[in-house]
Design a protein around this motif. Structure first.
Motif, PDB file in Angstrom:
ATOM      1  N   ASN A 185       0.816  -1.218   0.000  1.00 18.13           N
ATOM      2  CA  ASN A 185       0.000   0.000   0.000  1.00 18.13           C
ATOM      3  C   ASN A 185       0.847   1.264   0.000  1.00 18.13           C
TER       4      ASN A 185
ATOM      5  N   GLY B  18      -6.972   1.000  -7.806  1.00 19.39           N
ATOM      6  CA  GLY B  18      -7.728   1.801  -6.847  1.00 19.39           C
ATOM      7  C   GLY B  18      -8.790   1.013  -6.108  1.00 19.39           C
ATOM      8  N   ASP B  19     -10.015   1.549  -6.135  1.00 20.62           N
ATOM      9  CA  ASP B  19     -11.125   0.954  -5.388  1.00 20.62           C
ATOM     10  C   ASP B  19     -11.456  -0.448  -5.858  1.00 20.62           C
ATOM     11  N   TYR B  20     -11.268  -0.717  -7.159  1.00 22.99           N
ATOM     12  CA  TYR B  20     -11.604  -2.039  -7.683  1.00 22.99           C
ATOM     13  C   TYR B  20     -10.666  -3.098  -7.109  1.00 22.99           C
TER      14      TYR B  20
ATOM     15  N   ALA C  32      -9.135  -2.866  -4.246  1.00 24.33           N
ATOM     16  CA  ALA C  32      -9.506  -2.990  -2.830  1.00 24.33           C
ATOM     17  C   ALA C  32     -10.693  -3.936  -2.667  1.00 24.33           C
ATOM     18  N   LEU C  33     -11.677  -3.835  -3.560  1.00 23.30           N
ATOM     19  CA  LEU C  33     -12.851  -4.708  -3.483  1.00 23.30           C
ATOM     20  C   LEU C  33     -12.483  -6.168  -3.743  1.00 23.30           C
TER      21      LEU C  33
END
Length: 333
Positions: free
Chosen positions: A52, A126-128, A130-131
């Motif tokens: 990260n 990014g967010d994808y 993380a999901l």
């Protein structure tokens, strides 16, 4: 032949862990529990910081890798240990070798899982990402919850008490050493370049996907080792101990310490391990106060509570303390 400074520092840290372990029987069990928890959280936070912090990804699956390491290493010592060590339990050296092999096997299993998740998912950002990692962590938890051979929802009990301060802080030193060598080496500059500007890095010929996968696998390996240390210290593990909340706790340590700042992440891991214990005097409001303090710290220091240039600070202190005329010293003003 002069040994490199980082090799000397690693050897000194292992010797210090051995010296501390020799006095562990004189330490109060409560403080020993906190001390061990600090070391395990340092391993988790520093390994996640490689992904990260230095590589610029956002993983929420560290608890899943920790669970793989915990269950795999515990399965080796619980299910196969008695057959390997014999009825008398074996000598201390044999137990140590078995434990080391179990930890490395747990770390290797977590690293393979990291590769299995990382290779297809690093096309996402990014967010994808993380999901995807969050979903992976939950899948791992549900799988272990339904494996009856490993205790199912009740967890795995009867794990031998092999974890000591020596093992915990030796692996903590090895984790810091590995991450520092990776990041500061010529090869490791690719991690930082990937974080700074992935498109520009690819334009100059860097294989950013490879750097991300290497970071993911290394981080997962040490998370698996931390899981093995955790299981052989708590002596029982349950799937609920490696849920989404655990991943968030590790991410908070990285963010609070400063993304890409190893020293800051170590200090944050120490603080966030000790802080809940300090707040036990107000038991009914402990988690509320803990959450409010975290929010306040994030607002006051959004880039990290301990995000400082420690090398520059140490250099300035050395120039001030070094006598005039010596290397590094300066004439008094």
């Amino acid at each position: 032949m002069r040994l490199p400074k980082h090799i000397i520092a690693l050897a000194a840290a292992v010797l210090a862990a051995f010296a501390l372990s020799s006095f562990s029987d004189r330490i109060d069990p409560y403080f020993l529990d906190v001390l061990t928890g600090v070391g395990i959280n340092i391993i988790l936070a520093v390994s996640l910081n490689l992904v990260n912090g230095y590589t610029g990804q956002f993983s929420l699956g560290h608890a899943g890798f920790m669970a793989i390491g915990a269950y795999l290493s515990a399965a080796i010592t619980v299910l196969w240990g008695p057959g390997l060590l014999g009825a008398d339990g074996g000598s201390a050296a044999q137990q140590g070798m078995l434990f080391l092999a179990a930890l490395l096997a747990g770390g290797a299993g977590a690293a393979l899982a990291g590769l299995a998740v990382g290779i297809p998912s690093f096309r996402l950002k990014g967010d994808y990402l993380a999901l995807v990692t969050l979903g992976f962590g939950e899948i791992i938890r549900v799988v272990f919850q339904n494996v009856d051979a490993l205790g199912g929802a009740l967890g795995l009990n009867g794990i031998p008490n092999y974890t000591t301060v020596f093992w915990v802080y030796s692996f903590a030193a090895l984790t810091v050493f590995t991450v520092a060598c990776l990041v500061q080496s010529t090869y490791g500059r690719g991690f930082v370049a990937t974080q700074d500007d992935e498109i520009a890095s690819e334009a100059v010929g860097l294989n950013t996907t490879r750097y991300k996968i290497v970071a993911f696998a290394v981080g997962a390996f040490f998370a698996g080792v931390a899981g093995g240390l955790y299981g052989h210290f708590k002596l029982t593990i349950t799937p609920t101990g490696f849920d989404f909340t655990k991943s968030i706790e590790i991410v908070v340590m990285v963010i609070l310490g400063g993304m890409g700042n190893t020293v800051g992440v170590i200090l944050a891991a120490i603080l966030l391990t000790i802080l809940p214990e300090v707040l036990r005097s107000v038991e009914q409001y402990r988690m509320v106060l803990y959450s409010l303090l975290l929010i306040a710290l994030m607002l006051a220091r959004p880039k990290g509570l301990f995000n400082f240039d420690y090398a520059a600070i140490c250099g300035r202190l050395w120039r001030r303390l070094a006598p005039a005329g010596r290397p590094g010293g300066q004439e008094p003003r």
